[in-house]
Design a protein around this motif. Structure first.
Motif, PDB file in Angstrom:
ATOM      1  N   GLN A 190      14.743   4.112  -6.640  1.00 52.31           N
ATOM      2  CA  GLN A 190      14.037   3.799  -5.383  1.00 52.31           C
ATOM      3  C   GLN A 190      12.837   2.889  -5.660  1.00 52.31           C
ATOM      4  N   ARG A 191      12.124   3.184  -6.740  1.00 53.10           N
ATOM      5  CA  ARG A 191      10.953   2.390  -7.100  1.00 53.10           C
ATOM      6  C   ARG A 191      11.348   0.950  -7.422  1.00 53.10           C
ATOM      7  N   VAL A 192      12.411   0.773  -8.188  1.00 49.57           N
ATOM      8  CA  VAL A 192      12.883  -0.571  -8.547  1.00 49.57           C
ATOM      9  C   VAL A 192      13.341  -1.325  -7.298  1.00 49.57           C
ATOM     10  N   THR A 193      14.091  -0.650  -6.447  1.00 48.61           N
ATOM     11  CA  THR A 193      14.579  -1.274  -5.208  1.00 48.61           C
ATOM     12  C   THR A 193      13.405  -1.701  -4.328  1.00 48.61           C
ATOM     13  N   LYS A 194      12.429  -0.826  -4.179  1.00 51.87           N
ATOM     14  CA  LYS A 194      11.265  -1.127  -3.331  1.00 51.87           C
ATOM     15  C   LYS A 194      10.451  -2.279  -3.934  1.00 51.87           C
ATOM     16  N   ASP A 225       0.839  -1.207   0.000  1.00 49.25           N
ATOM     17  CA  ASP A 225       0.000   0.000   0.000  1.00 49.25           C
ATOM     18  C   ASP A 225       0.877   1.261   0.000  1.00 49.25           C
ATOM     19  N   ALA A 226       1.914   1.234   0.819  1.00 45.53           N
ATOM     20  CA  ALA A 226       2.819   2.391   0.891  1.00 45.53           C
ATOM     21  C   ALA A 226       3.520   2.592  -0.452  1.00 45.53           C
ATOM     22  N   PHE A 227       3.908   1.499  -1.094  1.00 48.55           N
ATOM     23  CA  PHE A 227       4.576   1.608  -2.400  1.00 48.55           C
ATOM     24  C   PHE A 227       3.642   2.232  -3.427  1.00 48.55           C
ATOM     25  N   GLU A 228       2.394   1.763  -3.463  1.00 48.44           N
ATOM     26  CA  GLU A 228       1.432   2.309  -4.428  1.00 48.44           C
ATOM     27  C   GLU A 228       1.182   3.803  -4.178  1.00 48.44           C
ATOM     28  N   ARG A 229       1.161   4.157  -2.920  1.00 47.70           N
ATOM     29  CA  ARG A 229       0.913   5.553  -2.555  1.00 47.70           C
ATOM     30  C   ARG A 229       2.131   6.434  -2.884  1.00 47.70           C
ATOM     31  N   ASP A 230       3.339   5.925  -2.594  1.00 42.68           N
ATOM     32  CA  ASP A 230       4.547   6.737  -2.727  1.00 42.68           C
ATOM     33  C   ASP A 230       5.267   6.586  -4.064  1.00 42.68           C
ATOM     34  N   ALA A 231       4.892   5.610  -4.875  1.00 37.98           N
ATOM     35  CA  ALA A 231       5.604   5.334  -6.131  1.00 37.98           C
ATOM     36  C   ALA A 231       5.703   6.551  -7.043  1.00 37.98           C
ATOM     37  N   PRO A 232       4.663   7.338  -7.200  1.00 39.32           N
ATOM     38  CA  PRO A 232       4.775   8.492  -8.110  1.00 39.32           C
ATOM     39  C   PRO A 232       5.831   9.517  -7.683  1.00 39.32           C
ATOM     40  N   THR A 233       6.129   9.588  -6.394  1.00 40.66           N
ATOM     41  CA  THR A 233       7.101  10.584  -5.929  1.00 40.66           C
ATOM     42  C   THR A 233       8.505  10.011  -5.788  1.00 40.66           C
TER      43      THR A 233
END
Length: 167
Positions: free
Chosen positions: A85-89, A72-80
């Protein structure tokens, strides 16, 4: 004509003999599902399994919840997030999901194996009781599975009572 009459007489005689042989035939039925649900030994086995596996189940629930929160946090924060960071997460979440799936499979396999062991013990005890009841009440056959059983032939209650009284 004489031959036909002899055949009819022989067939009638055999039918009469076989009917008299079955007149003393005594059959019973045991519903093993009810034994597994209602017998004290089965209930005790279920309690043991719950105690044995409750800690692992709680750990799995915590892993699942943690994975859900992370997703949920990834979906929320992915655009920023930056691309790296996105690939690592994403990799981290995929790894957590693999770990959760692996532990979940192991849990289910272990629980299934232990449940089968416990039910086999209960079934063994129940089968000994069934044999004792069959011998004491002179049953010719006791069935454990049938499409239909007249309730007057069902000895499940006797088996459950005897199983509960044993020990």
């Amino acid at each position: 004509m004489k031959k036909f009459t002899r055949t009819i007489v022989a067939a009638s005689l055999l039918a009469g003999l076989s009917f008299s042989a079955f007149a003393d035939f005594k059959a019973g039925f045991v519903n093993t599902d009810r034994v597994f649900r209602e017998a004290n030994a089965a209930k005790a086995a279920q309690t043991r399994l719950e105690q044995e596996f409750s800690k692992r189940e709680k750990e799995l629930i915590a892993l699942r919840d943690n994975l859900k929160r992370g997703s949920d946090a990834f979906e929320r924060d992915a655009p920023t997030m930056s691309e790296s960071q996105r690939v690592t997460k994403q990799r981290d979440l995929v790894e957590q999901d693999r770990e959760f799936q692996r532990k979940s499979r192991e849990f289910q396999e272990d629980l299934g194996n232990r449940k089968n062991e416990e039910l086999a013990k209960v079934l063994d005890q129940a089968n000994k009781i069934v044999q004792q009841v069959a011998e004491a009440e002179q049953y010719d056959v006791i069935l454990q599975e049938a499409v239909y059983v007249n309730p007057k032939h069902d000895i499940t209650d006797k088996v459950i009572k005897a199983l509960n009284a044993a020990k």
